[in-house]
Write a protein that holds these residues in place. Structure first.
Motif, PDB file in Angstrom:
ATOM      1  N   GLU A 160      -1.807  -6.070   6.970  1.00 42.88           N
ATOM      2  CA  GLU A 160      -1.709  -6.259   5.522  1.00 42.88           C
ATOM      3  C   GLU A 160      -2.541  -5.225   4.775  1.00 42.88           C
ATOM      4  N   LYS A 161      -3.771  -4.947   5.235  1.00 41.61           N
ATOM      5  CA  LYS A 161      -4.623  -3.960   4.585  1.00 41.61           C
ATOM      6  C   LYS A 161      -4.066  -2.547   4.739  1.00 41.61           C
ATOM      7  N   THR A 162      -3.400  -2.259   5.866  1.00 37.01           N
ATOM      8  CA  THR A 162      -2.794  -0.942   6.063  1.00 37.01           C
ATOM      9  C   THR A 162      -1.672  -0.708   5.070  1.00 37.01           C
ATOM     10  N   VAL A 163      -0.845  -1.724   4.838  1.00 32.19           N
ATOM     11  CA  VAL A 163       0.241  -1.597   3.854  1.00 32.19           C
ATOM     12  C   VAL A 163      -0.326  -1.382   2.452  1.00 32.19           C
ATOM     13  N   GLU A 164      -1.383  -2.120   2.114  1.00 31.75           N
ATOM     14  CA  GLU A 164      -2.001  -1.971   0.804  1.00 31.75           C
ATOM     15  C   GLU A 164      -2.605  -0.577   0.644  1.00 31.75           C
ATOM     16  N   LEU A 165      -3.240  -0.047   1.699  1.00 33.42           N
ATOM     17  CA  LEU A 165      -3.814   1.291   1.647  1.00 33.42           C
ATOM     18  C   LEU A 165      -2.732   2.352   1.465  1.00 33.42           C
ATOM     19  N   GLN A 166      -1.600   2.175   2.116  1.00 35.63           N
ATOM     20  CA  GLN A 166      -0.500   3.125   1.953  1.00 35.63           C
ATOM     21  C   GLN A 166       0.006   3.142   0.515  1.00 35.63           C
TER      22      GLN A 166
END
Length: 361
Positions: A160-166
């Protein structure tokens, strides 16, 4: 507490236990480090047979010896099948020493008191040790399952945090593209203003060669226009620089906000984990209370059903007793039995009275 054995039984049991101790001593000397485990199993079988024959004279001693031999036999089978053979052989030696010490204590107790309480105590301690090991294994399994669940939850949060960072990175790239477009537009406007100014100067110089006097006023006007254009150019340049500065500040603001949001989300994650643990504890407490209430309700329902059955049974018994009593009274009245029985004199008096009444009529 068992009663002391007789002298003959003590001698028999002592002889057998002494033979077992000698076999264990010999076994400890003949077991090599590279043994396959066959000698250990054969000697263990001989030890079990001798101990069973010695314990046949008393039930409790027989039960305790069976517990020790079962534990020893399971241990030897595990050692034979295990790939860690050297460690297993070392454990066999420790168990052999333990059994030898137990037999030594039993022999000393038989010679002094004629009892075998040390054997029962050793068997009980072995049971407690095995129960403790099983409890440790169960706790380790529960901890392993909980660790797997937490690892899975951590992987989901990372995704979830990776998608938000992208998404944040895409927004930053879009802002950079807008900044580059503004820079290109500013450069084109500068070139346009410069080319326009050069064209005006060229036209003025050409006209000045033909009409110098007539166009002095026009030159002055053109110079004023040139100054105005320069002022506009300066203002536009300062405006673009200010706009560029604002965009830089916005970029820094978004970067700081991104870091702050990351910290806030981490704190929210920690709070959610704490709340989850509290909710699990609360659910467990509610489940225990629910089970207790359910048990009380079931017991109360059973008690009420038993009471209803008892009341129905008592009512049926009272109805049956009433019917029996009514039938019996009717039988006594009809057959003139018991208190309703009539004597001969009573019958004669009754008959005379009846005749007298008949005459009066």
């Amino acid at each position: 507490m068992s009663s002391p054995l007789s002298d003959v039984k003590i001698l028999r049991v002592s002889a057998v236990l002494q033979a077992c101790a000698d076999q264990l001593a010999v076994l400890g000397n003949i077991i090599p480090n590279t043994s396959t485990g066959k000698t250990v199993m054969e000697d263990d079988v001989g030890l079990v047979m001798e101990s069973q024959r010695a314990a046949e004279h008393h039930p409790k001693a027989h039960e305790a010896m069976q517990e020790l031999h079962i534990s020893h036999r399971e241990l030897n089978r595990t050692l034979v099948e295990s790939p860690l053979f050297h460690e297993n052989m070392a454990k066999v030696q420790r168990d052999r020493q333990f059994v030898a010490e137990v037999i030594k204590d039993i022999l000393a107790e038989l010679q002094e008191k004629g009892t075998f309480h040390s054997l029962l105590k050793a068997a009980e301690e072995e049971k407690k040790r095995r129960a403790h090991l099983q409890e440790i294994i169960a706790r380790e399994e529960e901890g392993r399952l909980r660790t797997k669940a937490l690892q899975k939850q951590l992987v989901d949060i990372r995704k979830e945090k990776t998608v938000e960072l992208q998404s944040r990175e895409e927004l930053t790239a879009h802002l950079k593209d807008q900044l580059q477009e503004i820079k290109v537009k500013t450069s084109l406007e500068k070139k346009y203003v410069k080319s326009s100014t050069d064209l005006l100067v060229y036209q003025g110089e050409k006209l000045n060669t033909q009409k110098e006097k007539e166009l002095e006023e026009e030159i002055r006007l053109l110079q004023e226009q040139l100054e105005e254009e320069k002022r506009v150019h300066t203002e536009m340049k300062s405006f673009l620089k200010e706009h560029q500065t604002r965009l830089g500040e916005k970029l820094e603001y978004w970067m700081e906000r991104y870091e702050k949001d990351m910290e806030d989300k981490q704190q929210e994650l920690n709070t959610l984990n704490i709340n989850k643990a509290n909710n699990v504890t609360m659910l467990q407490n509610l489940a225990r209370k629910y089970r207790a209430c359910e048990q009380v309700i079931i017991e109360d329902r059973l008690e009420k059903e038993n009471l209803c059955k008892q009341l129905a049974k008592e009512q049926m018994e009272r109805d049956a007793a009433t019917k029996i009593q009514s039938w019996w009274r009717g039988t006594l009245v009809r057959k003139c039995l018991g208190p309703y029985k009539k004597g001969k004199k009573a019958k004669s008096k009754g008959s005379k009275k009846g005749k007298g009444k008949g005459k009066k009529k």
